[in-house]
Design an enzyme around this catalytic site. Structure first.
Site, PDB file in Angstrom:
ATOM      1  N   LYS A  83       0.723  -1.124   0.051  1.00  0.00           N
ATOM      2  CA  LYS A  83       0.174   0.162  -0.077  1.00  0.00           C
ATOM      3  C   LYS A  83       0.863   1.298  -0.153  1.00  0.00           C
ATOM      4  O   LYS A  83       1.828   1.275   0.793  1.00  0.00           O
ATOM      5  CB  LYS A  83      -0.880   0.052   1.234  1.00  0.00           C
ATOM      6  CG  LYS A  83      -2.050   0.492   1.131  1.00  0.00           C
ATOM      7  CD  LYS A  83      -3.244   0.322   2.377  1.00  0.00           C
ATOM      8  CE  LYS A  83      -4.383   0.693   2.556  1.00  0.00           C
ATOM      9  NZ  LYS A  83      -4.913   0.934   3.691  1.00  0.00           N
TER      10      LYS A  83
HETATM   11  C1  E4P Z   1      -8.326   1.212   4.240  1.00  0.00           C
HETATM   12  O1  E4P Z   1      -7.606   0.752   3.424  1.00  0.00           O
HETATM   13  C2  E4P Z   1      -8.235   2.542   4.605  1.00  0.00           C
HETATM   14  O2  E4P Z   1      -6.921   2.612   5.305  1.00  0.00           O
HETATM   15  C3  E4P Z   1      -9.378   2.673   5.778  1.00  0.00           C
HETATM   16  O3  E4P Z   1     -10.661   2.019   5.082  1.00  0.00           O
HETATM   17  C4  E4P Z   1      -9.548   4.025   6.339  1.00  0.00           C
HETATM   18  O4  E4P Z   1     -10.699   4.180   7.114  1.00  0.00           O
HETATM   19  P1  E4P Z   1     -11.026   5.331   8.173  1.00  0.00           P
HETATM   20  O5  E4P Z   1     -11.212   6.670   7.330  1.00  0.00           O
HETATM   21  O6  E4P Z   1     -12.200   4.820   8.945  1.00  0.00           O
HETATM   22  O7  E4P Z   1      -9.655   5.495   8.984  1.00  0.00           O
END
Ligand code: E4P
Length: 218
Positions: A83
């Site tokens: 990522k």
């Molecule tokens: C997933 O890959 C993201 O990092 C995550 O869904 C972020 O979610 P949040 O905005 O609730 O922290």
């Protein structure tokens, strides 16, 4: 539509994987900090439980650092998806890492143009953050709609839309309706998807009526 779970909690992932409905996992530095365990160990354990893509985020923010860290993360297991953030360095790193055959999830996407760049950089997944846009009074789902239209206009763009920052069961339904390829869902929301009061009432009635018949199937 694929379902990923958005957590770094291995016990929770094991429980959800047992449903057979889990296609992958996403983590981020905040979720890793929350579990308070060694990052690489956690990713290794998750990859043993779920055969689908497991997103592990780089900590570096420069191109060289992201590529170096991405290679280390990809070495943990075959199903690691690296990522990277949606920055110029992240897009360059995406291009390099996908050319090496790795899966890459480009995260922190908040605009359709950013998603177009991620696809052009060869991302496996792009992660538009629905909830965080809603939080500031914008329409997160509209972003998913826009990206779907753009990607469908150009079939050579094969990046999958991974709806992220999902907060409610309604987000899951809407993401499916507008054509997101994947939803990464917090465990509590994933568990809530099955719930309906009429299902519970109906089942109680059927069980009671079956008992009245005095019969057994086995
Ligand atoms: C997933 O890959 C993201 O990092 C995550 O869904 C972020 O979610 P949040 O905005 O609730 O922290």
């Amino acid at each position: 539509m694929k379902f990923f779970v958005d957590t770094a909690d291995v016990a929770v992932i094991k429980e959800l994987a047992a449903t057979g409905l889990l296609d992958g996992v996403t983590t981020n530095p905040s979720l890793v900090a929350k579990v308070g365990r060694d990052f690489k160990t956690v990713i290794r354990e998750i990859c043993e439980v779920v055969p689908g893509p497991v997103s592990a985020e780089v900590a570096a923010t420069d191109y060289e650092g992201m590529v170096a860290e991405g290679r280390v993360l990809a070495g943990i297991a075959k199903n690691v998806c690296i990522k990277v953030p949606l920055t110029w360095d992240g897009l360059r790193a995406c291009r390099t890492l996908t050319a090496e055959g790795h899966m890459v999830n480009v995260t922190l996407c908040f605009s359709a143009n950013q998603a177009l760049l991620a696809a052009k950089a060869g991302a496996t997944f792009v992660s538009p953050f629905i909830g965080r846009l809603d939080d500031i009074g914008l329409d997160g789902m509209e972003l998913i709609r826009e990206i779907r239209v753009i990607y469908d206009n150009y079939p050579e763009l094969t990046t999958e839309i991974l709806a992220a920052s999902i907060r409610t069961v309604n987000h899951v339904k809407q993401a499916a309706m507008v054509g997101a390829d994947v939803a990464t869902i917090p465990p509590a929301v994933l568990q809530a998807l099955v719930k309906h009061p009429l299902t519970d009432i109906g089942l109680r009635q059927f069980v009671a009526d079956w008992e009245k018949t005095g019969q057994k199937i086995l």
